[in-house]
Structures are given as structure tokens and as C-alpha cells.
Design an enzyme around this catalytic site. Structure first.
Site, mmCIF file in Angstrom:
data_model
loop_
_atom_site.group_PDB
_atom_site.id
_atom_site.type_symbol
_atom_site.label_atom_id
_atom_site.label_comp_id
_atom_site.label_asym_id
_atom_site.label_seq_id
_atom_site.Cartn_x
_atom_site.Cartn_y
_atom_site.Cartn_z
ATOM 1 N N CYS A 104 0.819 -1.215 0.000
ATOM 2 C CA CYS A 104 0.000 0.000 0.000
ATOM 3 C C CYS A 104 0.851 1.263 0.000
ATOM 4 C CB CYS A 104 -0.953 -0.013 1.194
ATOM 5 S SG CYS A 104 -2.116 -1.397 1.106
ATOM 6 N N CYS A 111 -12.854 0.941 8.501
ATOM 7 C CA CYS A 111 -11.976 0.538 7.391
ATOM 8 C C CYS A 111 -11.939 1.617 6.316
ATOM 9 C CB CYS A 111 -12.491 -0.755 6.765
ATOM 10 S SG CYS A 111 -12.723 -2.101 7.940
ATOM 11 N N SER A 112 -10.820 1.663 5.607
ATOM 12 C CA SER A 112 -10.673 2.633 4.530
ATOM 13 C C SER A 112 -11.588 2.278 3.370
ATOM 14 C CB SER A 112 -9.222 2.670 4.064
ATOM 15 O OG SER A 112 -8.738 1.387 3.794
ATOM 16 N N LYS A 167 -9.541 6.622 4.927
ATOM 17 C CA LYS A 167 -10.849 6.320 5.496
ATOM 18 C C LYS A 167 -11.968 6.901 4.642
ATOM 19 C CE LYS A 167 -13.515 4.798 8.428
ATOM 20 N NZ LYS A 167 -14.282 4.684 7.200
ATOM 21 N N HIS A 186 -8.964 4.407 -0.951
ATOM 22 C CA HIS A 186 -7.638 3.800 -0.965
ATOM 23 C C HIS A 186 -7.407 2.928 -2.196
ATOM 24 C CE1 HIS A 186 -3.920 2.082 0.182
ATOM 25 N NE2 HIS A 186 -4.353 1.055 0.889
#
Lengths: 468, 394
Positions: free
Chosen positions: B86, B209-210, B335, B339
Site C-alpha cells: 500500500c 476501514c478505509s 478512510k 484507498h
């Protein structure tokens, strides 16, 4: 080599779950009714064989055989006993072979008693939901090594009777059964004759323990009556169900749990004929057991809801998460890392003593290269680990709504410790906490592309041992 | 161990970033063309012909430098694809920077892209090489959720306080994202919504979670002394470090899941290069890798913004809110902004770039002078980490 034909050590493995109700309508089962042992979703005949054998089979000498007797091997064609062999770390000179069919358990026992083999008898039994004998079938494993500490063989006799009793075609999941009133007659006749001959050869009129295992419940009851059994075997069977090829081994193990040295045992297995063994409990019977006694394992089981059982067995097709199936393992890395995968062997650093998992060429703790193949291999599978952190996966690809995943550190014990990230087994995910003590158990993680993926999970320590 | 400031200082003179969201009607190619187009178009007279070399970061959207060369029809240019979980977008930036700092090129471009929504899976997906099957098949949230119970146990933080801090991270970042037209999620969320969202892993719900999204971003980098030929508001790279963890945290004992040692090391090195001695006081704003809410809690300590064991308290005190002493994830973060893996590192820099140039509008941090862009990948115990310090002045 044993002094006499017989059993050196034995162990039984009962899965942690029991099913008592099979009502699709939610009706409560009647109290005191029968129960069946249920292998968890991550167990099969291979994993149960490993769990049964792990504490007794280490010393199997080269030249002997490792046998897996079952009616439900996880692979057709491929030998399942080879996986058990690898997990136990047996000498490559020990041959591994499967015995299949309802009579295979008794035959494997015979090969232990008379041929010095090591054997696991393991089965997972299912029926169609709602079948009359759904609770009368069950899952278990029993294991035996040759020797004379646990029991000595006094006599044996066998009969073969070709009869359409229980059968299924390749690819089918459940046995079909012929009218058991018809097969009972044949099995009772075979059983009585085999028992008569074995007792005669042993020079005995009566024995201290009568143990009857038959895939036909009517035949089992008749033979127990005819042979003057106490019913102790039937009492165990009522809690486990008939465990297929494992059943004569399971009932024998339960008997050895209570037998005193010198007592005589008639073990009669009636399936597709009959096999009768007359045994005398050995002087070491009290200490020949690996793991916990059968009755103790039975008492420690958790009740399982019928819906969960159906999901575990794939008898209920439930929607899973939008997540790809877990990847299939590949043959070369499985082979290269067999020590880690099947025996949970970490690499112990020559320089600092720390254990690296999986073992690698360079120590994860001090960074010193241990040379080709790394340092000493230490197996973590029989050690105890403490949970460092834990999570619950609510998007599991397993047939469960959630599973706990832990990172746990093995006790140092002067062996360098070692860390394992693993799924928790046989425990409610919410019950797993930081600091919990756990011990490895061999399981089938998942099956993808027709490849079964075996590895170790962690099970609460109290569920796996009685020596704390 | 040291890492040195580079021979040539560098500056970012142009950036572009697509909105991050469900781009059902755009391909990865489209997104790259959009981000690169915005980036180049922001500097009058600059064309792709002027860019000497390109880097493209993507985790799984494509292979080789042709991921970028093909959609842009670049002719005769070097294009390198990089991947570092990531932190892929940051890795593209870092390598592009080296191209200029080494003197090999005068003008380079870093890009990042990911197309995640063309699969029907929830969460991230990755294709892994054949293996022995002994690794836990973690979801990303499961791996990162290990931080929460370990942090609580180490610092004596109760369930209610930990939950409140995690919730505050989510609420804060969604509130910031709501001010950002490029963010994936434009609506603020309530604490109640966060805490009632369906559980994913451990204590994490969906709203911990993103966002899984599609997007691309791009930056043009030149030597610092050339920067004013392109813009009168360049943003200078003051310090930068990257650490690929050894994975020892999962392979041996000792690591306790309350920190990312890789981030701590990278931050120390980047701060040293940038002359930052007290990050809590000197940094104006930070873009950090809030892949999951407990990650941001731990990162506040790893980056030196909060004392060990105190980040949860500082978060609840509002220290990292948009109006707080050290605003964190002013653009919404992973968030709320989303992403798309290969693009995220460059998206973080895009916000730092925007803030340091005073162009962040409603989100603008007053007098922003120094910004931290922190990006990580992998999982606790086995991660890769990038930290950069960007400044309005060299």
C-alpha cells in the site's frame, strides 16, 4: 521389537463436538437420547489420525508399516496415510498405506497385533439429513502401535462374508444400507463363529471384557447378548455413534482405559464378516495410553447445533462473504517446507538460540545467517503457546460466521520460543483472549482446486491435555 | 544506520489527482490520463515531452512500465513500474525523486493508479505466488485489528476508551473528507453509525476501514533550483525515508503489536534530514496511513506526535482534528478519501502539496509550513513504511 504379538501403546481421539438433536423444526432432543461425535469443519480422517497417533507413534521403526484405516479418506487415488506419516515425522523407511472399507479397521488392528504395524483407524461418517441412523453414526479416531505393554494377542479368528450391507459409489457422500434385519443374521453368524474359534484357540471359556463393534446395530446388540458383554461398549457407542472403520479401535481403546493388567478382552468386529481378537491386558496397560481417556474426552465435548453441523458438512449451502476462496497450496513449496507445514518445525539459530518461524536461512531475531538449511530444527507442535494478540475474522472463507486468529508465542523452555500466527480451533472466537494458553492441533485449513491444505491451528490448552 | 539528504534537493512543481471513488465508467488507463493531464496542465507550457522519465506505481492493476506508457502513448521514454504494497504510490514518488536528485534527469513524473472496483470482491485483492499454504489467509482488517487488543493490554486502555478513540478517528476523517470534492465519501458519519456498522474483524466494523476505490495521482518533480521555472509555489522535499520490514515481528517473538517499528525508523530518518527535532510542535499537518482506525491511533505515537500510550487521549481531546494543534488527514485520509492502493501515497502528497500552497479552501490549515506524508503497507509485524517531510521552503 515386541516380545509378543500385541499392542504397545494406544490412543483415542474424539472430536470436541457432539450432536444430540437433528430436528430441522427446532424441536429439543429428548433428554438422555443418543449423541454422535462430530469432527469439526476443519477435521477429517487424516487430521484425526494425526491427533490420535501424535503421542504414541514417534518411535515406529523403519521397515514397519503405517496404516490408515477408514471408509472416508480425503483423497481417492492418493495415499492419505502419507500425509499422516509426514505429520508424525516417521522414518522414510516406514511404508504408508491406506486400508479402505468397513472391515479395514479390524484388519489394521490385526496388522498391528500380528505384523507389528502402526495404525490409525479414523472415520468421519455422514448420512443424509434426517436419516434414521443420523445420530447412530459418528466421527472418531483410534491409534495403535505394536508391542506388548498395553495388550498381548492370545488368539484371533476371522470370517469373510460377501454381502451387500453398507455401500456407496465413488463420489457419493453417504452409505446406502440394506435392510439391517437381513444383514444382521449374516453378521451375527459370522461374529459368533469368529468369537467361538478365537476363544477356543485361546483356551478360554469367558473373558473379563467383551467388546463388540458392528456397523449393524441389531447385530451388535445380538452379539453382545450372546457373548455376555457388560454393555460398557454399547454405552460408549451411544455417546459417539458408530464410528465406521474406527469403531473397533475406539471401543478397544475405551476398554484398555479401564482394563487391569492380566484381564482378558474379546474384541469382535462384525462388518462384511467378522474379526475376533482375544487379548490379555499387558503389565503396562495403565501407562500405555497416549492422550486422555475416552470417557474424559467424551465428557469434555461441546454441544453442537444441528444447523452448524449441516453447514460444516456442506449439507446446507450457505452464502459466504464476497471474498475469493483461500488459495490452494502448491506441491513444490509444500514439499520443500514439509518440516514446517506438517511438523511445525521452526529453525533454531546457532548464534542466538531464537526460533524463526517458518524456518529461514537467516535468523529473524538476530539476523545471523545460519548457513544452508539454517540451524537446528525444533518442533513446536507439542509445546504450549501464549496468545500475544487476537482478532476475529467475520469474513471467513470457512463454514463459520467468524473464526478467531491469533498470534501466539511458544514458551521458551530453553528451546528459544517461537511465534505462530494461526487460526484458533474448537473454541468460540469471543472466548480467545490475550494471554490464553494454546497448543497446536493438526487441521485441514481449506480445500481449493481439489487440494487439501493441512496445517496446524491452535486449540485451548485445557482441551488438549490433562497434565498441567 | 543513516540515510543522507540527497545531493540535489528536489521540488514538486505540479500534481494531479482524480477523485477517488467507484469509477464504473473509467478504466485504469482513463484514470492515469486524467491524473497526468491535470498534473501537466497545471503548469503553463509544460508538456509530457518535457518529462524525461516516468515511474508508475500499481499493486495489481497492471504489469511493467507499459501500465503508463500505453495509455499515454509515451514514445521513447523510460517508464518504471514499482510495487511496495500500500506504499506503492510513495515508492513511485521516491524513485522518481532519485532520478532527479542523482542528476540523471531534469524533469520526472511519479504516478500511481489502482482499479479495485472492477472485481466483485469486497476489500483488497492480490495475486500471490504459489506457496505452501501455511500462511493465515488474513483479511487486511483482521491483520490490522491485532493492534487494538495489544495496544489496550500494553497501555491499560479500556474497551470503551479504545472504541471511542477509534470512532473519533473515523468521524474526524469523514468530516474532513466531506469538505473535499475529490473524496470517495462526501458525507460526515456519526459516532453511532461507526459503532453500529457491521463487524469485519475483531473490534473493527465497516466504518473502521478505509474506502475501497479507484483512482490515480501524479506529480512532476524537478531539481529545487529549477522549481521556480515552473511555479512560484513549489513544494520542497525536506526529508524522505523508506523501510521494508524484515517480517521478524511475525517470525519470532518480541514484537507486541503496539507500534510499527518500520514507521518509527523511517520517521526518525526523514525528520533528521528535514531538521525536525520536535515533530509534535514543528509539523503543521500530516497525512497518515489510516487504513483502519487503530492504525491511526498507533501512528500518532510512531510519528512522535503523541507520547507512547497517550495517542488515544490526544485523539479524544481533538488534537488531530482539522481545527486542532496538528491536523491529521485533512483531506479525509484513506478512510474517507478512499484507498486505490497504488495511488494513495501520491494522494497524500497531493494534499500536502495543496495545503502547503495554501490552496485547500475550507480545509486549509492556517500557515501550513511543514507537512508529513506517511504511507505504509503489509500488516503489523511485517510492514513497509514511507515517511516524507514536505515544506513550503527548502
Amino acid at each position: 521389537m515386541p516380545e509378543q504379538n500385541g499392542i504397545g501403546a494406544y490412543a483415542a481421539y474424539l472430536p470436541a463436538y457432539a450432536l444430540t438433536g437433528t430436528s430441522l423444526d427446532g424441536a429439543e432432543p429428548p433428554p438422555g437420547g443418543p449423541a454422535r461425535g462430530v469432527a469439526a469443519f476443519d477435521e477429517d480422517t487424516v487430521t484425526m489420525a494425526v491427533e490420535a497417533l501424535r503421542e504414541i507413534a514417534a518411535g515406529t521403526p523403519a521397515g514397519r508399516q503405517l496404516l490408515l484405516a477408514t471408509t472416508g479418506a480425503p483423497y481417492d487415488g492418493k495415499t492419505s496415510a502419507g500425509i499422516v506419516h509426514e505429520a508424525l515425522g516417521l522414518d522414510p523407511g516406514v511404508a504408508a498405506a491406506d486400508l479402505r472399507g468397513h472391515r479395514s479397521g479390524a484388519v489394521a488392528l490385526d496388522l498391528v497385533l500380528r505384523g507389528g504395524a502402526t495404525a490409525a483407524l479414523a472415520d468421519v461418517r455422514t448420512t443424509r439429513p434426517g436419516a434414521p441412523d443420523e445420530l447412530a453414526q459418528g466421527d472418531a479416531a483410534a491409534a495403535f502401535t505394536a508391542g506388548d505393554a498395553a495388550a498381548v494377542l492370545l488368539a484371533r479368528a476371522g470370517r469373510t462374508a460377501e454381502v451387500l450391507d453398507r455401500w456407496r459409489l465413488p463420489g457419493e457422500r453417504h452409505d446406502r444400507v440394506w435392510d439391517e434385519r437381513f444383514t444382521a443374521e449374516i453378521l451375527v453368524a459370522s461374529g459368533r463363529e469368529a468369537a467361538r474359534r478365537a476363544l477356543a484357540e485361546a483356551g478360554l471359556d469367558a473373558v473379563d471384557h467383551v467388546v463388540v463393534a458392528s456397523s449393524n446395530a441389531r447385530a451388535a446388540a445380538a452379539l453382545r447378548r450372546a457373548l455376555g458383554g457388560s454393555g460398557a461398549d454399547a454405552a460408549v457407542e451411544r455417546l459417539t455413534g458408530h464410528t465406521g472403520a474406527a469403531h473397533p479401535g475406539l471401543l478397544l481403546a475405551a476398554t484398555l482405559d479401564t482394563a487391569r493388567p492380566g484381564q482378558t478382552i474379546l474384541l469382535l468386529s462384525a462388518a462384511e464378516g467378522a474379526d475376533a481378537f482375544v487379548l490379555r491386558a499387558g503389565d503396562g496397560v495403565g501407562s500405555a495410553r497416549g492422550g486422555r481417556p475416552v470417557r474424559e474426552q467424551l465428557a469434555a465435548r461441546q454441544d453442537l447445533a444441528y444447523g452448524r453441523y449441516l453447514r460444516w458438512r456442506g449439507l446446507l449451502d450457505v452464502q459466504g462473504p464476497a471474498r475469493p476462496a483461500a488459495p490452494a497450496p502448491a506441491a513444490p513449496p509444500m514439499h520443500r517446507r514439509a518440516g514446517w507445514k506438517y511438523r511445525l518445525e521452526g529453525g533454531r539459530c546457532d548464534a542466538c538460540g531464537a526460533v524463526t518461524t517458518p524456518p529461514g536461512r537467516v535468523c529473524a531475531s538476530c539476523g545471523v545467517a545460519g548457513g544452508t538449511g539454517g540451524g537446528e530444527k525444533v518442533t513446536l507442535r507439542d509445546r504450549v503457546a501464549t496468545v500475544v494478540s487476537v482478532t476475529r475474522d467475520h469474513l471467513t472463507t470457512m463454514p463459520e460466521a467468524e473464526v478467531a486468529i491469533v498470534v501466539a508465542d511458544f514458551d521458551d523452555d530453553g528451546l528459544g520460543g517461537g511465534r505462530l500466527s494461526a487460526y484458533a480451533a474448537d473454541v468460540e472466537p469471543a472466548a480467545v483472549t490475550v494471554g490464553m494458553r494454546m497448543r497446536p492441533t493438526f487441521r485441514r485449513l481449506w480445500t481449493t482446486d481439489a487440494i487439501h491444505n493441512y496445517f496446524w491451528k491452535l486449540r485451548p490448552w485445557g482441551a488438549t491435555t490433562d497434565d498441567d | 544506520m543513516t540515510t543522507n539528504r540527497m545531493v540535489h534537493d528536489v521540488a514538486i512543481v505540479a500534481m494531479g489527482c482524480t477523485p477517488f471513488r467507484d469509477h464504473w465508467n473509467s478504466s485504469a488507463d482513463d484514470l492515469l490520463v486524467d491524473a497526468v493531464g491535470e498534473c501537466v496542465g497545471s503548469v503553463p507550457g509544460l508538456s509530457l515531452e518535457d518529462v524525461d522519465a516516468f515511474w508508475v506505481g500499481t499493486q495489481g492493476t497492471g504489469l511493467s512500465g507499459q501500465v503508463l506508457a500505453r495509455p499515454l502513448r509515451l514514445a521513447g521514454k523510460p517508464v518504471t513500474r514499482v510495487e511496495n504494497y500500500c506504499a506503492t504510490g510513495s515508492e513511485a514518488f521516491r524513485n522518481a525523486v532519485f532520478g532527479v536528485a542523482s542528476g540523471a534527469y531534469d524533469v520526472v513524473m511519479a504516478t500511481g493508479v489502482e482499479k479495485l472496483k472492477d472485481s466483485s470482491q469486497s476489500g483488497l485483492s492480490a495475486t500471490l505466488p504459489p506457496a505452501d499454504g501455511t500462511d493465515v489467509d488474513w483479511t487486511a482488517p483482521a491483520g490490522f485489528s491485532l493492534l487494538a487488543p495489544a495496544y489496550q493490554a500494553a497501555h491499560g486502555v479500556g474497551d470503551r476508551d479504545m472504541r471511542a478513540a477509534m470512532t473519533r478517528v473515523a468521524v474526524k476523517n469523514h468530516a474532513n473528507g466531506a469538505l473535499n470534492e475529490r473524496a470517495q465519501f462526501r458525507r460526515p458519519v456519526t459516532a453511532e453509525a461507526v459503532e453500529r456498522s457491521p463487524r469485519i474483524a475483531g473490534p473493527l466494523g465497516v466504518l473502521d476501514c478505509s474506502g475501497v476505490s479507484d483512482g490515480a495521482a501524479a506529480a512532476v518533480i524537478v531539481r529545487a533550483e529549477d522549481a521556480h521555472r515552473y511555479t512560484d509555489r513549489p513544494v520542497y522535499l525536506r526529508g524522505m525515508s523508506f523501510v521494508a520490514g524484515s517480517g521478524a515481528g511475525l517470525a519470532s517473538g518480541g514484537y507486541d503489536f503496539t507500534t510499527f517499528p518500520e514507521v518509527v525508523t523511517a520517521a526518525r530518518q526523514a525528520y533528521a534530514q528535514a531538521g525536525v527535532t520536535d515533530p509534535a510542535a514543528q509539523i503543521s499537518l500530516a497525512e497518515v496511513h489510516d487504513c483502519f482506525t487503530p492504525t491511526e491511533v498507533v501512528l500518532m505515537e510512531d510519528l512522535g506526535f503523541s507520547e507512547r500510550g497517550k495517542a488515544w487521549r490526544d485523539i479524544l481531546d481533538g488534537r488531530y482534528d482539522l481545527g486542532g494543534a496538528l491536523p491529521v488527514n485533512t483531506d479525509g485520509g484513506l478512510k474517507s478519501f478512499g484507498h486505490p492502493i497504488g495511488a494513495t501515497g501520491l494522494r497524500m502528497m497531493f494534499e500536502c502539496f495543496t495545503q502547503l500552497r495554501g490552496e485547500a479552501g475550507e480545509r486549509q490549515v492556517p500557515d501550513a509550513r511543514l507537512a508529513v506524508s506517511q504511507n505504509l503497507g503489509g500488516q503489523p509485524g511485517s510492514s513497509v513504511a514511507f515517511v516524507a517531510v514536505l515544506g513550503r521552503e527548502l
